[in-house]
Design a protein around this motif. Structure first.
Motif, PDB file in Angstrom:
ATOM      1  N   SER A  72     -10.517  27.457 -19.661  1.00  0.00           N
ATOM      2  CA  SER A  72     -10.598  28.770 -19.982  1.00  0.00           C
ATOM      3  C   SER A  72     -12.063  29.515 -19.816  1.00  0.00           C
ATOM      4  O   SER A  72     -12.433  30.513 -19.214  1.00  0.00           O
ATOM      5  N   GLY A  73     -13.056  28.720 -19.898  1.00  0.00           N
ATOM      6  CA  GLY A  73     -14.730  28.942 -19.502  1.00  0.00           C
ATOM      7  C   GLY A  73     -14.586  29.091 -18.178  1.00  0.00           C
ATOM      8  O   GLY A  73     -15.365  29.994 -17.693  1.00  0.00           O
ATOM      9  N   GLN A  74     -13.848  28.337 -17.286  1.00  0.00           N
ATOM     10  CA  GLN A  74     -14.068  28.373 -15.605  1.00  0.00           C
ATOM     11  C   GLN A  74     -13.374  29.754 -15.477  1.00  0.00           C
ATOM     12  O   GLN A  74     -13.864  30.469 -14.506  1.00  0.00           O
ATOM     13  N   VAL A  75     -12.364  30.091 -16.009  1.00  0.00           N
ATOM     14  CA  VAL A  75     -11.578  31.208 -15.769  1.00  0.00           C
ATOM     15  C   VAL A  75     -12.230  32.567 -16.009  1.00  0.00           C
ATOM     16  O   VAL A  75     -12.444  33.591 -15.301  1.00  0.00           O
ATOM     17  N   VAL A  76     -12.942  32.744 -17.312  1.00  0.00           N
ATOM     18  CA  VAL A  76     -13.709  33.600 -17.778  1.00  0.00           C
ATOM     19  C   VAL A  76     -14.943  33.706 -16.638  1.00  0.00           C
ATOM     20  O   VAL A  76     -15.406  34.664 -16.409  1.00  0.00           O
ATOM     21  N   ALA A  77     -15.493  32.647 -16.123  1.00  0.00           N
ATOM     22  CA  ALA A  77     -16.662  32.437 -15.459  1.00  0.00           C
ATOM     23  C   ALA A  77     -16.349  33.247 -14.063  1.00  0.00           C
ATOM     24  O   ALA A  77     -17.163  34.063 -13.384  1.00  0.00           O
ATOM     25  N   ILE A  78     -15.015  32.774 -13.586  1.00  0.00           N
ATOM     26  CA  ILE A  78     -14.651  33.527 -12.242  1.00  0.00           C
ATOM     27  C   ILE A  78     -14.398  35.129 -12.372  1.00  0.00           C
ATOM     28  O   ILE A  78     -14.953  35.949 -11.583  1.00  0.00           O
ATOM     29  N   ALA A  79     -14.003  35.602 -13.604  1.00  0.00           N
ATOM     30  CA  ALA A  79     -13.991  37.319 -13.767  1.00  0.00           C
ATOM     31  C   ALA A  79     -15.197  37.579 -14.010  1.00  0.00           C
ATOM     32  O   ALA A  79     -15.590  38.741 -13.368  1.00  0.00           O
ATOM     33  N   LEU A  80     -16.217  37.085 -14.522  1.00  0.00           N
ATOM     34  CA  LEU A  80     -17.271  37.654 -14.837  1.00  0.00           C
ATOM     35  C   LEU A  80     -18.588  37.670 -13.385  1.00  0.00           C
ATOM     36  O   LEU A  80     -18.982  38.387 -13.131  1.00  0.00           O
ATOM     37  N   LEU A  81     -18.079  36.445 -12.686  1.00  0.00           N
ATOM     38  CA  LEU A  81     -18.682  36.552 -11.360  1.00  0.00           C
ATOM     39  C   LEU A  81     -18.193  37.551 -10.539  1.00  0.00           C
ATOM     40  O   LEU A  81     -19.005  38.282  -9.937  1.00  0.00           O
ATOM     41  N   SER A  82     -16.903  37.922 -10.701  1.00  0.00           N
ATOM     42  CA  SER A  82     -16.246  38.743  -9.859  1.00  0.00           C
ATOM     43  C   SER A  82     -16.847  40.342  -9.873  1.00  0.00           C
ATOM     44  O   SER A  82     -17.235  41.005  -9.051  1.00  0.00           O
ATOM     45  N   VAL A  83     -16.871  40.657 -11.165  1.00  0.00           N
ATOM     46  CA  VAL A  83     -17.407  41.812 -11.592  1.00  0.00           C
ATOM     47  C   VAL A  83     -19.017  41.897 -11.479  1.00  0.00           C
ATOM     48  O   VAL A  83     -19.394  43.041 -10.968  1.00  0.00           O
ATOM     49  N   ALA A  84     -19.786  40.827 -11.581  1.00  0.00           N
ATOM     50  CA  ALA A  84     -21.169  41.011 -11.315  1.00  0.00           C
ATOM     51  C   ALA A  84     -21.315  41.444  -9.689  1.00  0.00           C
ATOM     52  O   ALA A  84     -22.378  42.159  -9.348  1.00  0.00           O
ATOM     53  N   ILE A  85     -20.566  40.651  -8.973  1.00  0.00           N
ATOM     54  CA  ILE A  85     -20.673  40.946  -7.530  1.00  0.00           C
ATOM     55  C   ILE A  85     -20.510  42.347  -7.071  1.00  0.00           C
ATOM     56  O   ILE A  85     -20.796  42.791  -6.334  1.00  0.00           O
ATOM     57  N   GLN A 107     -22.918  44.702  -7.734  1.00  0.00           N
ATOM     58  CA  GLN A 107     -24.219  44.582  -6.913  1.00  0.00           C
ATOM     59  C   GLN A 107     -23.875  45.304  -5.208  1.00  0.00           C
ATOM     60  O   GLN A 107     -24.513  45.636  -4.562  1.00  0.00           O
ATOM     61  N   LEU A 108     -22.379  45.490  -5.043  1.00  0.00           N
ATOM     62  CA  LEU A 108     -21.878  46.071  -3.918  1.00  0.00           C
ATOM     63  C   LEU A 108     -22.239  47.428  -3.984  1.00  0.00           C
ATOM     64  O   LEU A 108     -21.937  48.170  -4.951  1.00  0.00           O
ATOM     65  N   PRO A 109     -22.189  48.159  -2.664  1.00  0.00           N
ATOM     66  CA  PRO A 109     -22.342  49.610  -2.266  1.00  0.00           C
ATOM     67  C   PRO A 109     -20.742  50.003  -2.922  1.00  0.00           C
ATOM     68  O   PRO A 109     -19.662  49.268  -2.688  1.00  0.00           O
ATOM     69  N   GLY A 110     -20.991  51.214  -3.345  1.00  0.00           N
ATOM     70  CA  GLY A 110     -19.494  51.951  -4.065  1.00  0.00           C
ATOM     71  C   GLY A 110     -18.476  51.735  -3.060  1.00  0.00           C
ATOM     72  O   GLY A 110     -17.170  51.535  -3.767  1.00  0.00           O
ATOM     73  N   LYS A 111     -18.594  51.720  -1.800  1.00  0.00           N
ATOM     74  CA  LYS A 111     -17.286  51.726  -0.769  1.00  0.00           C
ATOM     75  C   LYS A 111     -16.676  50.681  -0.753  1.00  0.00           C
ATOM     76  O   LYS A 111     -15.527  50.328  -0.130  1.00  0.00           O
ATOM     77  N   TYR A 112     -17.611  49.529  -1.044  1.00  0.00           N
ATOM     78  CA  TYR A 112     -16.904  48.107  -0.772  1.00  0.00           C
ATOM     79  C   TYR A 112     -16.399  47.672  -2.323  1.00  0.00           C
ATOM     80  O   TYR A 112     -16.007  46.417  -2.114  1.00  0.00           O
ATOM     81  N   ARG A 113     -16.477  48.234  -3.329  1.00  0.00           N
ATOM     82  CA  ARG A 113     -16.332  47.746  -4.801  1.00  0.00           C
ATOM     83  C   ARG A 113     -14.920  47.548  -4.779  1.00  0.00           C
ATOM     84  O   ARG A 113     -14.339  46.711  -5.748  1.00  0.00           O
ATOM     85  N   ALA A 114     -13.860  47.873  -4.101  1.00  0.00           N
ATOM     86  CA  ALA A 114     -12.483  47.623  -4.083  1.00  0.00           C
ATOM     87  C   ALA A 114     -12.094  46.142  -3.781  1.00  0.00           C
ATOM     88  O   ALA A 114     -11.102  45.508  -4.154  1.00  0.00           O
ATOM     89  N   ALA A 115     -13.210  45.407  -3.263  1.00  0.00           N
ATOM     90  CA  ALA A 115     -12.959  44.045  -2.997  1.00  0.00           C
ATOM     91  C   ALA A 115     -13.135  43.380  -4.232  1.00  0.00           C
ATOM     92  O   ALA A 115     -12.487  41.954  -4.202  1.00  0.00           O
ATOM     93  N   VAL A 116     -13.154  43.712  -5.315  1.00  0.00           N
ATOM     94  CA  VAL A 116     -12.993  42.969  -6.752  1.00  0.00           C
ATOM     95  C   VAL A 116     -11.570  42.689  -6.897  1.00  0.00           C
ATOM     96  O   VAL A 116     -11.420  41.622  -7.509  1.00  0.00           O
ATOM     97  N   VAL A 117     -10.456  43.146  -5.974  1.00  0.00           N
ATOM     98  CA  VAL A 117      -9.370  42.711  -6.385  1.00  0.00           C
ATOM     99  C   VAL A 117      -9.078  41.327  -5.740  1.00  0.00           C
ATOM    100  O   VAL A 117      -8.279  40.654  -6.200  1.00  0.00           O
ATOM    101  N   VAL A 118      -9.931  41.116  -4.398  1.00  0.00           N
ATOM    102  CA  VAL A 118      -9.651  39.719  -3.945  1.00  0.00           C
ATOM    103  C   VAL A 118     -10.699  38.746  -4.160  1.00  0.00           C
ATOM    104  O   VAL A 118     -10.653  37.534  -4.156  1.00  0.00           O
ATOM    105  N   LEU A 119     -11.946  39.341  -4.910  1.00  0.00           N
ATOM    106  CA  LEU A 119     -13.199  38.360  -5.305  1.00  0.00           C
ATOM    107  C   LEU A 119     -12.609  37.386  -6.204  1.00  0.00           C
ATOM    108  O   LEU A 119     -12.881  36.175  -5.980  1.00  0.00           O
TER     109      LEU A 119
END
Length: 431
Positions: free
Chosen positions: A217-230, A233-245
């Protein structure tokens, strides 16, 4: 000429003369993630402080500054009223029903943290206490990993799974949220090297979760929080990448971390055994079996559920239908999924109510400045994801952690800075 007011017990408690209130708030912030005994004592003192503040302020006709959260407090009240009302139709034994209602009472901790913290200075002190305690927790886990003596470790998983005070499941989620708080609030760290220290702490906590602890559970949560943190940090036009991150991060961790690879592979094996052979003795098998039973109960009582504390009774009933020789489980128990647990107790409206509770907190974070908002939203995301695999609000350690941390981050982001607090104008005598 200024009118001089005599100090009363209420003013001492509410102001900074003798700041017992702030000490109790800091104790509550530092307690989460440590021993359950310390958490229980801190919660009791926090409740006592809140009641005393309320009673003394009324007795002395001193109003308490209204809390800055609007939606969260209303949502907490509605949730508790719904569970209390379900006592009228709960099929659970009275002891189970009342015990469950008391467990959901921890939601009041969110209200207390926000209401008792008066300004950002006090919230920052509480945040500092939280950080110190979490550094102690992460450092202790690393010491266990390197086989150094940790005499204060009380968990029965300390030697084998490097969890210090609780299970590796709880500690993994707790340390992931701590890493997110350090990262998003790194610019606010004091001192010349404060920002760098915050980043290092975030990295140490995250590596501990992904490469030392076993909690999936902690590992899955870590992946989720890393994804939104990245994503942030991305420019607005690249934030749709959160779907695949999340998928890219999961693949990268699967290839680089033995812990992640072993635990994710185990999920696949256990799920396959449950679906083909009906093996329900594994961690994944138990969850899948419980979730299936919870969905059955919800389908039978979709509008009002079976009432607060009803999971054990419903589980035993369904098990006896399949196996008349079933030995009833004892204790209240959970289906290891918070959304479904609310559905079992309150029906489909209960699931919607729980989602509304989280959305109300999210709504309040939208009024914050960016760093505070992102820290609070990360904690909420961690809570939402953790509840997919565990009853993360109902359970003692992790539930207390989320209530304290969410309340603290809401208070931090929504309260005013000390110099912005406007004093209540003095009343002039009538002519």
């Amino acid at each position: 000429m200024r009118h001089i007011h005599q100090a009363t017990p209420a003013t001492i408690l509410l102001k900074n003369t003798i700041n017992v209130r702030l000490v109790i708030i800091c104790m509550a912030a530092a307690s989460v993630g440590l021993s359950m005994v310390i958490v229980s004592i801190a919660k009791f003192l926090l409740l006592l402080c809140g009641l005393t503040t309320l009673l003394l302020s009324r007795r002395n006709q001193q109003g308490i500054q209204p809390p800055p959260t609007r939606f969260t407090h209303i949502a907490v009240l509605l949730c508790l009223l719904a569970f209390a009302a379900s006592l009228l139709w709960s099929i659970a034994p009275q002891a189970d029903a009342l015990a469950s209602l008391a467990k959901y009472g921890k939601l009041l901790v969110i209200v207390l943290m926000v209401s008792l913290i008066r300004d950002r200075r006090e919230a920052t002190y509480a945040l500092g206490a939280f950080v110190v305690a979490q550094v102690f927790l992460v450092a202790s886990s690393w010491m266990l990993f390197f086989r150094l003596p940790v005499p204060w470790a009380s968990s029965n998983m300390a030697a084998s799974h490097y969890a210090v005070f609780s299970s590796y499941l709880d500690q993994g989620i707790i340390s992931t949220v701590f890493a997110a708080v350090c990262w998003h609030l790194r610019e606010l760290a004091p001192g010349r090297f404060g920002k760098n220290a915050a980043v290092l702490l975030a990295l140490a906590a995250l590596l501990n979760v992904l490469f030392v602890l076993d909690g999936r559970s902690g590992q899955v949560v870590a992946i989720a929080l890393l994804s939104v943190a990245i994503m942030w940090q991305l420019p607005g036009k690249y934030r749709a990448a959160v779907v695949v991150l999340p998928f890219l991060l999961a693949l990268g961790l699967f290839l680089s971390s033995t812990k992640v690879r072993e635990r994710l592979s185990l999920v696949k094996t256990e799920a396959s055994s449950y679906s083909t052979q009906g093996v329900s003795s594994t961690s994944t098998g138990l969850r899948l079996g419980y979730w299936r039973q919870a969905l059955t109960v919800i389908s039978e009582r979709p509008l009002i559920g079976a009432g607060v504390g009803s999971w054990r009774s419903e589980h035993n009933r369904l098990q006896r239908i399949q196996n008349p020789a079933h030995q009833d489980i004892h204790g209240v128990g959970t289906p290891h999924q918070e959304y479904l647990q609310w559905g079992v107790q309150l029906g489909i409206p209960g699931i919607l109510l729980f989602c509304g509770l989280m959305l109300s907190m999210l709504k309040d974070t939208l009024r914050m400045e960016k760093p505070y908002a992102r820290a609070a939203q990360s904690a909420l995301l961690a809570f939402a994801v953790a509840c997919l695999f565990n009853s993360s609000l109902y359970d003692a350690m992790i539930g207390d952690f989320f209530c304290v941390v969410v309340g603290l981050l809401l208070a931090l982001g929504l309260s005013k800075a000390s110099h912005e607090v406007v004093a209540t104008p003095e009343l002039k005598p009538a002519p």
